[in-house]
Design a protein around this motif. Structure first.
Motif, PDB file in Angstrom:
ATOM      1  N   ALA A 224       3.296 -16.086  -3.004  1.00  0.00           N
ATOM      2  CA  ALA A 224       2.896 -14.700  -2.728  1.00  0.00           C
ATOM      3  C   ALA A 224       1.475 -14.505  -3.222  1.00  0.00           C
ATOM      4  CB  ALA A 224       3.839 -13.720  -3.415  1.00  0.00           C
ATOM      5  N   SER A 225       0.722 -13.676  -2.499  1.00  0.00           N
ATOM      6  CA  SER A 225      -0.670 -13.400  -2.874  1.00  0.00           C
ATOM      7  C   SER A 225      -0.933 -11.906  -2.771  1.00  0.00           C
ATOM      8  CB  SER A 225      -1.634 -14.171  -1.976  1.00  0.00           C
ATOM      9  OG  SER A 225      -1.305 -13.995  -0.597  1.00  0.00           O
ATOM     10  N   GLY A 226      -1.821 -11.394  -3.627  1.00  0.00           N
ATOM     11  CA  GLY A 226      -2.201  -9.984  -3.608  1.00  0.00           C
ATOM     12  C   GLY A 226      -3.709  -9.871  -3.587  1.00  0.00           C
ATOM     13  N   ASP A 227      -4.215  -8.739  -3.085  1.00  0.00           N
ATOM     14  CA  ASP A 227      -5.667  -8.601  -2.967  1.00  0.00           C
ATOM     15  C   ASP A 227      -6.173  -7.265  -3.485  1.00  0.00           C
ATOM     16  OD1 ASP A 227      -5.493  -6.618  -0.915  1.00  0.00           O
ATOM     17  OD2 ASP A 227      -5.435  -8.140   0.654  1.00  0.00           O
ATOM     18  N   SER A 228      -7.498  -7.130  -3.468  1.00  0.00           N
ATOM     19  CA  SER A 228      -8.138  -5.912  -3.975  1.00  0.00           C
ATOM     20  C   SER A 228      -8.035  -4.770  -2.971  1.00  0.00           C
ATOM     21  CB  SER A 228      -9.614  -6.191  -4.285  1.00  0.00           C
ATOM     22  OG  SER A 228     -10.293  -6.585  -3.099  1.00  0.00           O
ATOM     23  N   ASN A 229      -7.584  -5.074  -1.760  1.00  0.00           N
ATOM     24  CA  ASN A 229      -7.433  -4.062  -0.711  1.00  0.00           C
ATOM     25  C   ASN A 229      -5.997  -3.559  -0.647  1.00  0.00           C
ATOM     26  OD1 ASN A 229      -8.669  -2.495   1.338  1.00  0.00           O
ATOM     27  ND2 ASN A 229      -7.706  -3.783   2.898  1.00  0.00           N
ATOM     28  N   ARG A 230      -5.251  -3.707  -1.768  1.00  0.00           N
ATOM     29  CA  ARG A 230      -3.914  -3.150  -2.000  1.00  0.00           C
ATOM     30  C   ARG A 230      -2.777  -3.825  -1.249  1.00  0.00           C
ATOM     31  NH1 ARG A 230      -2.117   0.862   1.677  1.00  0.00           N
ATOM     32  NH2 ARG A 230      -3.569   1.290   3.338  1.00  0.00           N
ATOM     33  N   GLU A 231      -3.026  -4.985  -0.604  1.00  0.00           N
ATOM     34  CA  GLU A 231      -1.971  -5.635   0.179  1.00  0.00           C
ATOM     35  C   GLU A 231      -1.435  -6.869  -0.522  1.00  0.00           C
ATOM     36  OE1 GLU A 231      -1.050  -7.009   4.765  1.00  0.00           O
ATOM     37  OE2 GLU A 231      -3.118  -6.892   4.107  1.00  0.00           O
ATOM     38  N   ALA A 232      -0.114  -7.081  -0.410  1.00  0.00           N
ATOM     39  CA  ALA A 232       0.531  -8.309  -0.867  1.00  0.00           C
ATOM     40  C   ALA A 232       1.135  -9.008   0.347  1.00  0.00           C
ATOM     41  CB  ALA A 232       1.607  -8.010  -1.899  1.00  0.00           C
ATOM     42  N   ILE A 233       1.190 -10.341   0.314  1.00  0.00           N
ATOM     43  CA  ILE A 233       1.754 -11.124   1.409  1.00  0.00           C
ATOM     44  C   ILE A 233       2.621 -12.227   0.812  1.00  0.00           C
ATOM     45  CG2 ILE A 233       1.271 -12.618   3.404  1.00  0.00           C
ATOM     46  CD1 ILE A 233      -1.403 -11.176   3.727  1.00  0.00           C
ATOM     47  N   VAL A 234       3.814 -12.431   1.399  1.00  0.00           N
ATOM     48  CA  VAL A 234       4.686 -13.547   1.027  1.00  0.00           C
ATOM     49  C   VAL A 234       4.616 -14.581   2.154  1.00  0.00           C
ATOM     50  CG1 VAL A 234       7.037 -14.273   0.540  1.00  0.00           C
ATOM     51  CG2 VAL A 234       6.213 -12.103  -0.373  1.00  0.00           C
TER      52      VAL A 234
END
Length: 610
Positions: free
Chosen positions: A508-518
């Protein structure tokens, strides 16, 4: 939904060379203190149940219960006093701009109708008394030329107000409406605290000149002094009277002691007991605050440690309540029963907690310096600060072994360990990545982009490096070199965090643009879409041990828990988990997640999936 199960509270904010004025409420057996913008209500018989009021726009400085216990008045550095209910979700009764600068002390009148506040301001506005419901002034307060550090209301009629401060003065006012009556300059340094005796017969002032002076509460005349025999050898920062009318007081000092004094009939005081601050004897063990409430004799050290002594049995070991004072940047969960948690804060402090118990001690790193990145495994802690160094400490129960450091030449942005062989570590910096084996640099690679986050598989065969442009670069690790396999493009902001699932089937990854992705690790397909429910940067991320849930923590103060097998819209949202943002997150087990944040507190949440 999620239910708050435990809170490991922050400690009071302290400042070198100044006392803090804590207060309490004997009806609810609680104490009040401030940290950052938060006012903390801490129950002495239930230390894991903590209430936090976070509605001040600026740093809170002091708070007091009203005499009936129904209201709390709290003040901040902007000169605002807010009056709010202790029940019913802290409903706001009133807000008044009382002074033009910081408020250092405030007191209620015994009938609960008036409040006096003191601190910094312009001209004569260093001390003010007002009606609690309308804010109307109830007097003119002349006589001080510098910051007024403390003030007090006489608890019996006729009402009197007394104040003291950095101009070495103790001023006495009669009223209401209150008018200046007289002034004393008996002290030769800052007068830090003034308090009336519970019976209203006298008051005492304590000062950085190491003296305490007693005065008649009705006339304001000086009547006596604390004996210099066995007295304090450092600045006295605070004083509190015994609540049972025994004419005893407790004082705390920079000399790292608290002293119990008996006030004799002639108005003088003699020491009957000296209590040494628990601790190693360092600067952090200076005592800066105290409170005598029922049988609880409470002291606060410069490091924030709250010591609870039994006033009826002072030889008994005190209960210590401690924790962090600054932003907690990382969390780790170790062990199985009981669960051990380690937390690290910005100023370099590592604290050990036990689930169901709370504070269990501070781990001495034996090196000074701030902590930015922090990982703990069963027998080792690896951390980095702002000095281009990676520090490795062996973890032996409650002790840290000697620190070994590696200079990686650039500021570490993120670091990760290969869990099956923790000597293998990957560090990402602005210029690329560095692979470490133990305390040796195995290789340093310029990847051609600015790295911002990284993750490595437990067996050390694969790594992911997140970039400032939002791309995820996947590598196989061949010996000491990284070989790029593919690049994933889905994020629209800088990658802030990456974690593999415990079974390594997903990441899983998260970003500074408020989105997380699995993601699926093998196919690189998106496993869970539309994880776009935060309103600000994602700071931290954690997997549940059964690989089924992902939790994200954000600058927006919320924690969101997603179930991989359900749509992202079917989520658990914990709003306002931490004032100022969530910076640390870890699953304890499938049913409990622990979070930390800028409010310097840690909270355990019990998950109840609907």
């Amino acid at each position: 939904m999620a239910q708050l199960a435990e809170t490991y509270a922050c400690v009071p904010s302290t400042e070198r060379g100044r006392g803090i004025l804590i207060s309490g409420d004997s009806k609810s057996n609680s104490i009040l203190y401030c940290n950052g913008r938060s006012v903390i209500i801490r129950y002495l018989d239930r230390p894991l149940q903590v209430k936090v009021y976070g509605e001040h726009a600026y740093q809170a400085t002091v708070a007091r219960h009203s005499p009936n216990g129904e209201w709390i008045a709290s003040a901040d550095v902007s000169g605002i006093v807010r009056i709010w209910g202790t029940h019913n979700d802290f409903v706001l009764k009133n807000e008044f701009k009382v002074l033009s600068g910081r408020i250092d002390d405030l007191q209620w009148s015994p009938d609960g109708q008036r409040i006096v506040a003191s601190g910094e301001g312009k001209g004569k506005s260093l001390l003010r008394a007002f009606m609690w419901d309308s804010g109307t002034n109830v007097g003119e307060f002349d006589g001080h030329s510098r910051r007024v550090l403390s003030c007090a209301f006489k608890p019996t009629r006729p009402f009197r107000i007394v104040s003291c401060g950095e101009d070495f003065l103790v001023n006495f006012y009669e009223g209401p409406p209150f008018k200046f009556k007289l002034s004393h300059r008996d002290h030769t340094n800052f007068v830090n605290c003034v308090r009336f005796s519970p019976d209203g017969s006298k008051f005492i002032t304590v000062s950085s000149d190491k003296r305490g002076i007693l005065y008649d509460a009705k006339t304001g005349d000086k009547i006596g002094e604390l004996s210099s025999e066995d007295g304090h050898t450092g600045s006295i920062y605070a004083v509190s009277w015994s609540p049972d009318g025994k004419q005893q007081i407790v004082t705390v000092s920079a000399d790292k002691t608290a002293k119990i004094w008996e006030i004799t009939d002639d108005g003088n005081g003699k020491v009957i007991k000296t209590i040494t601050s628990p601790g190693s004897g360092g600067i952090d063990d200076m005592l800066v605050g105290c409170l005598w409430q029922d049988d609880n004799l409470i002291t606060v050290s410069l490091g924030g440690t709250i010591s609870l002594f039994s006033a009826s049995n002072l030889d008994k070991e005190p209960l210590l309540l401690s924790g962090h004072m600054k932003n907690i940047c990382a969390l780790a969960v170790l062990g199985s029963s009981p669960r051990i948690m380690l937390s690290s804060s910005y100023e370099g402090l590592i604290v050990k907690w036990i689930q169901g118990v709370g504070y269990s001690g501070k781990l001495d790193r034996k090196v000074n310096g701030q902590i930015k990145c922090f990982i703990a495994v069963e027998e080792e802690i690896v951390s980095s600060g702002f000095d281009n160094k990676i520090w490795r400490n062996s973890l032996l129960g409650d002790q840290l072994g000697d620190a070994e450091c590696i200079d990686v030449g650039n500021q570490p942005k993120d670091l990760c360990l290969s869990l099956n062989s923790p000597e293998l570590a990957l560090v990402c910096t602005d210029t690329g990545v560095t692979l470490l084996r133990g305390t040796k640099i195995a290789s340093t690679m310029d990847l051609g982009f600015t790295a911002s986050a990284c993750a490595i598989t437990p067996d050390g065969s694969e790594a992911i490096v997140g970039a400032q442009d939002g791309k995820l670069h996947l590598y196989t690790i061949d010996g000491d070199l990284l070989k790029e396999e593919t690049v994933l493009e889905k994020h629209r902001g800088t990658i802030t965090v990456i974690h593999y699932s415990p079974d390594v089937s997903m990441f899983a990854s998260g970003d500074s643009n408020r989105e997380a992705i699995v993601w699926d690790r093998v196919s690189h397909e998106v496993k869970l879409k539309n994880m776009l429910f935060h309103t600000a940067r994602i700071n931290c991320l954690s997997w549940s041990p059964n690989n089924r849930m992902v939790a994200t923590g954000s600058l927006d103060t919320c924690v969101i828990v997603y179930d991989i097998e359900k749509p992202a819209s079917n989520r658990i949202t914990i709003k306002g988990a931490h004032l100022g943002g969530v910076y640390g997150l870890a699953f304890i087990d499938e049913h409990n997640v622990v979070s930390s944040g800028e409010d310097a507190s840690i909270r355990v949440w019990r998950l109840n999936p609907e």
